[in-house]
Scaffold this active site. Structure first.
Site, mmCIF file in Angstrom:
data_model
loop_
_atom_site.group_PDB
_atom_site.id
_atom_site.type_symbol
_atom_site.label_atom_id
_atom_site.label_comp_id
_atom_site.label_asym_id
_atom_site.label_seq_id
_atom_site.Cartn_x
_atom_site.Cartn_y
_atom_site.Cartn_z
ATOM 1 N N SER A 178 0.851 -1.193 0.000
ATOM 2 C CA SER A 178 0.000 0.000 0.000
ATOM 3 C C SER A 178 0.877 1.229 0.000
ATOM 4 O O SER A 178 2.036 1.192 0.443
ATOM 5 C CB SER A 178 -0.903 0.009 1.241
ATOM 6 O OG SER A 178 -1.507 1.273 1.428
ATOM 7 N N TYR A 234 -2.141 -0.926 10.447
ATOM 8 C CA TYR A 234 -2.265 -1.265 9.026
ATOM 9 C C TYR A 234 -1.017 -0.836 8.259
ATOM 10 O O TYR A 234 -0.452 -1.615 7.485
ATOM 11 C CB TYR A 234 -3.506 -0.575 8.457
ATOM 12 C CG TYR A 234 -3.716 -0.773 6.966
ATOM 13 C CD1 TYR A 234 -4.342 -1.920 6.483
ATOM 14 C CD2 TYR A 234 -3.322 0.201 6.055
ATOM 15 C CE1 TYR A 234 -4.556 -2.099 5.118
ATOM 16 C CE2 TYR A 234 -3.528 0.027 4.693
ATOM 17 C CZ TYR A 234 -4.139 -1.115 4.229
ATOM 18 O OH TYR A 234 -4.343 -1.290 2.882
#
Length: 282
Positions: free
Chosen positions: A171, A184
């Site tokens: 990401s 995350y």
């Protein structure tokens, strides 16, 4: 706190008013993955669905894993078959080591081989402060996002051959961070390092390992995670000024899975609307 019930992620695509786009019209299949077998986690919706459709166009047989979003998964299966593809749906939690072993076995029992492992499944739970991140949330996020990759690679490794490919999903948060997604972001950073290390480990065996790092992509994870105000502005801060669609990410996975990427390993493709990461080229 102990016993905390975390919300279900990544959400259900069937419930979304504005549906993510999964089938890039300009992507015409050219048999790049003919006679290949792929195991794709998170294959029911979002990026996973778009990858499943794109792989089907290229002639790839697939096992599509998902958690419990049965309606989404069945719709993905319909889309795959509409492209002339073949797939098998398997529900279960990739954060569980035993299930990951069963998932690989199911792939082998169904198709006799595994050529491509695509790790997409992930979840996130925003918190305003690090003190709000419980032990349960921390462990669950790491289990789903990064432990699963260890589990699946470990189970699949004995069956991978020269020319096989592993594609992990990182990401933009691995590079930029995110103030509300500490755990995350940490998992995504770990995925980048895992990809680099694993590529070095498997290169002598002719197995390529790469990653895709999406930016703001319109998937069920977004409305199930953020407020309506943040959702309305999602992606507008990119140089392209808009949110990306799953169908715009999927071609990167096709490239990395195919022989077109035969000299590419240990790399991360950034599909993020123009955000510059790794500014010094490291």
């Amino acid at each position: 706190m102990k016993g905390e019930q975390l919300p279900t992620r990544p959400g259900v695509q069937a419930d979304m008013e504005q549906q993510p786009q999964s089938d890039l019209a300009s992507h015409i299949g050219t048999h790049k993955l003919e006679d290949k077998v792929a195991l794709v986690t998170g294959g029911d919706s979002g990026i996973g669905r778009a990858v499943a459709v794109a792989f089907a166009k290229e002639g790839c047989k697939q096992v599509l894993n998902y958690l419990n979003e049965h309606e989404d998964a069945e719709h993905t299966e319909q889309l795959v078959r509409a492209k002339g593809g073949e797939c098998t749906l398997v529900a279960g939690d990739v954060g569980d080591s035993g299930f990951c072993s069963q998932l690989v076995k199911k792939t082998l029992d169904t198709y006799g081989r595994i050529d491509i492992l695509v790790n997409i499944a992930g979840e996130q739970h925003p918190q305003n402060d690090i003190t709000d991140i419980s032990d349960e949330q921390l462990e669950r996020t790491f289990r789903t996002n990064i432990y699963s990759m260890f589990y699946l690679v470990r189970a699949a490794f004995p069956h991978l051959k020269k020319g096989s490919a592993i594609i992990n999903t990182a990401s933009v948060t691995a590079y930029e961070g995110h103030p509300q997604l500490l755990d995350y972001s940490a998992t995504k950073g770990a995925i980048v390092s895992f990809t680099r290390a694993l590529s070095n480990s498997l290169a002598p065996k002719g197995i390529r390992v790469n990653a895709v790092a999406p930016g703001p992509i319109w998937t069920p994870l977004i409305p199930s995670t953020f407020s309506s105000e943040k959702v309305a502005d999602f992606g507008k801060d990119t140089p392209l000024g808009r949110v990306g669609q799953p169908e715009e990410v999927a071609p990167s996975y096709v490239f990395l899975a195919s022989a077109d990427a035969s000299y590419v390993t240990g790399q991360t493709i950034h599909v993020n609307g123009g955000r510059v990461v790794n500014g010094w080229g490291f």
